[in-house]
Design a protein around this motif. Structure first.
Motif, short mmCIF file in Angstrom:
data_model
loop_
_atom_site.label_atom_id
_atom_site.label_comp_id
_atom_site.label_asym_id
_atom_site.label_seq_id
_atom_site.Cartn_x
_atom_site.Cartn_y
_atom_site.Cartn_z
N SER A 115 -27.19 15.39 20.95
CA SER A 115 -26.41 14.87 19.81
C SER A 115 -26.12 15.96 18.80
CB SER A 115 -27.25 13.77 19.14
OG SER A 115 -26.70 13.43 17.90
N ALA A 117 -26.70 15.52 16.00
CA ALA A 117 -27.82 15.36 15.05
C ALA A 117 -28.81 16.52 15.14
CB ALA A 117 -28.53 14.03 15.29
N TYR A 139 -34.55 11.07 14.61
CA TYR A 139 -33.69 10.93 15.79
C TYR A 139 -33.24 12.31 16.28
CZ TYR A 139 -29.38 10.23 18.41
OH TYR A 139 -28.39 10.30 19.36
N ASN A 168 -19.27 12.04 17.46
CA ASN A 168 -19.29 10.57 17.32
C ASN A 168 -18.66 9.89 18.53
OD1 ASN A 168 -19.77 11.61 14.54
ND2 ASN A 168 -19.88 9.42 14.13
N GLU A 186 -24.00 -0.63 14.23
CA GLU A 186 -24.11 0.17 13.00
C GLU A 186 -23.01 1.21 12.89
OE1 GLU A 186 -28.08 1.79 13.37
OE2 GLU A 186 -28.95 0.10 12.29
N HIS A 187 -22.15 1.28 13.93
CA HIS A 187 -21.16 2.37 13.95
C HIS A 187 -19.86 1.98 13.25
CE1 HIS A 187 -23.89 3.58 17.24
NE2 HIS A 187 -23.73 4.74 16.64
N LEU A 188 -19.25 3.01 12.66
CA LEU A 188 -18.11 2.79 11.77
C LEU A 188 -16.95 2.04 12.44
CD1 LEU A 188 -16.61 3.33 9.12
CD2 LEU A 188 -15.92 5.55 10.06
N LEU A 191 -17.48 -1.67 13.39
CA LEU A 191 -17.68 -2.48 12.17
C LEU A 191 -16.36 -2.66 11.42
CD1 LEU A 191 -21.05 -1.05 10.79
CD2 LEU A 191 -20.68 -3.25 11.92
N VAL A 204 -18.61 -1.81 4.28
CA VAL A 204 -19.08 -1.05 3.12
C VAL A 204 -18.96 0.43 3.46
CG1 VAL A 204 -21.02 -0.55 1.57
CG2 VAL A 204 -20.69 -2.89 2.46
N PHE A 206 -20.04 4.01 2.94
CA PHE A 206 -21.27 4.58 2.39
C PHE A 206 -20.99 5.86 1.60
CE2 PHE A 206 -23.41 2.56 6.31
CZ PHE A 206 -23.61 1.36 5.63
N CYS A 217 -17.23 10.79 3.97
CA CYS A 217 -17.72 11.72 5.00
C CYS A 217 -16.66 11.97 6.07
CB CYS A 217 -18.94 11.13 5.71
SG CYS A 217 -20.40 11.07 4.70
N ARG A 219 -15.99 12.95 10.09
CA ARG A 219 -16.62 12.90 11.41
C ARG A 219 -15.61 13.26 12.50
NH1 ARG A 219 -20.22 12.98 8.69
NH2 ARG A 219 -22.14 11.76 8.60
N ARG A 281 -25.43 6.65 2.42
CA ARG A 281 -26.52 6.34 3.35
C ARG A 281 -27.36 7.62 3.48
NH1 ARG A 281 -24.89 4.44 9.39
NH2 ARG A 281 -24.21 6.61 9.51
N ASP A 284 -26.82 11.27 5.78
CA ASP A 284 -25.48 11.50 6.32
C ASP A 284 -24.95 12.87 5.89
OD1 ASP A 284 -24.85 9.23 7.79
OD2 ASP A 284 -23.95 8.16 6.11
#
Ligand code: UFG
Length: 330
Positions: A115, A117, A139, A168, A186-188, A191, A204, A206, A217, A219, A281, A284
């Motif tokens: 990832s 991440a 994570y 992503n 939970e992913h943009l 949602l 929402v 973040f 942000c 991505r 959040r 991020d």
């Protein structure tokens, strides 16, 4: 034969579909904790939990595998902050069980779902693979720990491995058979689509006070079918690779802000996304954009579906046709 561990999840199921299409013999194994049996219903399937070494031994005794694709793992950044022990046990402990079982069974090839991440807050974007790795959450720590194990197993035991660092992961199977079904989601993009379709009150955002042009942000969204293709190219690359570990970034190399994504979802769905701005959040990074020169050059990987409109359209088509995802059966 190829073993697809976690092949009933989002990315794994799209890879299994490509393996079926190319008539590459494979077995999907999954513990179905987060995966969906229906996502891999056309592939041979076995239940397997990486935390249980006996499950792995049984798999390797029954069939002969020449390559393992490891998708299985927990993926929620927020949950990993609250419950790091579960993330280390599952993602790192499970991977260690796998590497030991592979060593015993003399299986030398592995592709690992890593990832973006692993980088944490980048010093600059786009991010090349040589960028320092300072994960900002457990994570990301688990993904980096597994990469390091792969490196060590290469040196000590001749393992040939590739880590694919997804940015992503988004979109859905262009033919509409497979898609994203995380519970909870939970992913943009999913949602935002649910908000546009009236299935959730609002999205929402973040935080809109980041140091980016519109304050939200940025991505890099990569279509899941492009990710799937990269796995097949990586498998082929391992055929002539020496022992060792290499990491490849997989992204579209284009960054979009959360607000730009919200606008794109509104355009594709034909109705605006009801939204409000909330707090940031924690954890991020402001910007994550990949540099993928290595994958383009060494794997000859070329994303086909990863322009934002296509990513959103495929995700929307899946969500519209499958309002309950894969349904109750898991
Ligand atoms: N976002 C919102 N509202 C939401 C959900 C998300 O504003 O309801 C924002 C996030 O703050 C972030 C962006 O939309 O700025 C994308 O969020 P996602 O949760 O969809 O994805 P992430 O970028 O947080 O996470 C992805 C992968 C992780 C990986 C991470 C790399 O899903 O597995 O990139 O940091 F760890």
């Amino acid at each position: 034969m190829v073993l697809v561990l976690g092949g009933a999840g989002f990315v794994g199921s799209h890879v299994a579909k490509l393996l079926r299409r190319r008539e590459i013999p494979h077995l999907v194994a999954d513990n179905l904790e987060n995966g969906h049996r229906a996502a891999a219903s056309d592939s041979p399937f076995r239940r397997c939990d990486l935390r249980n070494p006996d499950d792995l031994r049984a798999l390797f005794e029954e069939d002969e595998f020449d390559c393992v694709l490891l998708f299985a793992g927990y993926i929620s950044v927020g949950e990993s902050v609250r419950e790091p022990e579960r993330y280390f046990r599952n993602n790192v402990g499970g991977a260690l069980n796998l590497l030991e079982a592979m060593k015993e069974a003399r299986i030398e090839r592995l592709i690992f779902s890593s990832s973006a991440a692993v980088y944490g807050e980048p010093q600059d974007v786009p991010i090349p693979e040589g960028h320092p790795t300072h994960p900002a959450n457990p994570y990301g720590e688990t993904k980096l720990a597994v990469e390091r194990m792969l490196h060590s197993f290469g040196k000590a035991h001749g393992l040939r491995s590739i880590s694919l660092r997804y940015f992503n992961a988004a979109g859905a199977d262009p033919e509409g058979e497979l898609g994203e079904d995380h519970r909870p989601e939970e992913h943009l993009i999913p949602l935002a689509i649910d908000a546009a379709l009236g299935r959730r009150e609002k999205l929402v955002i973040f935080g809109d006070d980041y140091d980016t042009p519109d304050g939200t942000c940025i991505r890099d969204f990569i279509h899941v079918t492009d990710l799937a293709e990269a796995h097949l190219l990586a498998m082929a690359a391992l055929d002539d690779a020496p022992a060792g570990h290499t990491a490849f970034n997989l992204g579209s190399e284009r960054g979009f802000s959360v607000k730009e994504v919200v606008d794109a979802v509104g355009r594709v769905c034909g109705s605006p996304v009801p939204h409000e701005t909330g707090l940031r959040r924690p954890g991020d990074p402001a910007r994550l954009v990949a540099s993928c020169g290595r994958a383009r050059k060494e794997l000859e990987w070329e994303p086909r579906y990863s322009d934002l409109e296509t990513v959103v359209r495929h995700a929307w088509e899946w969500r519209e046709r499958h309002p309950d995802g894969y349904g109750q059966e898991t």
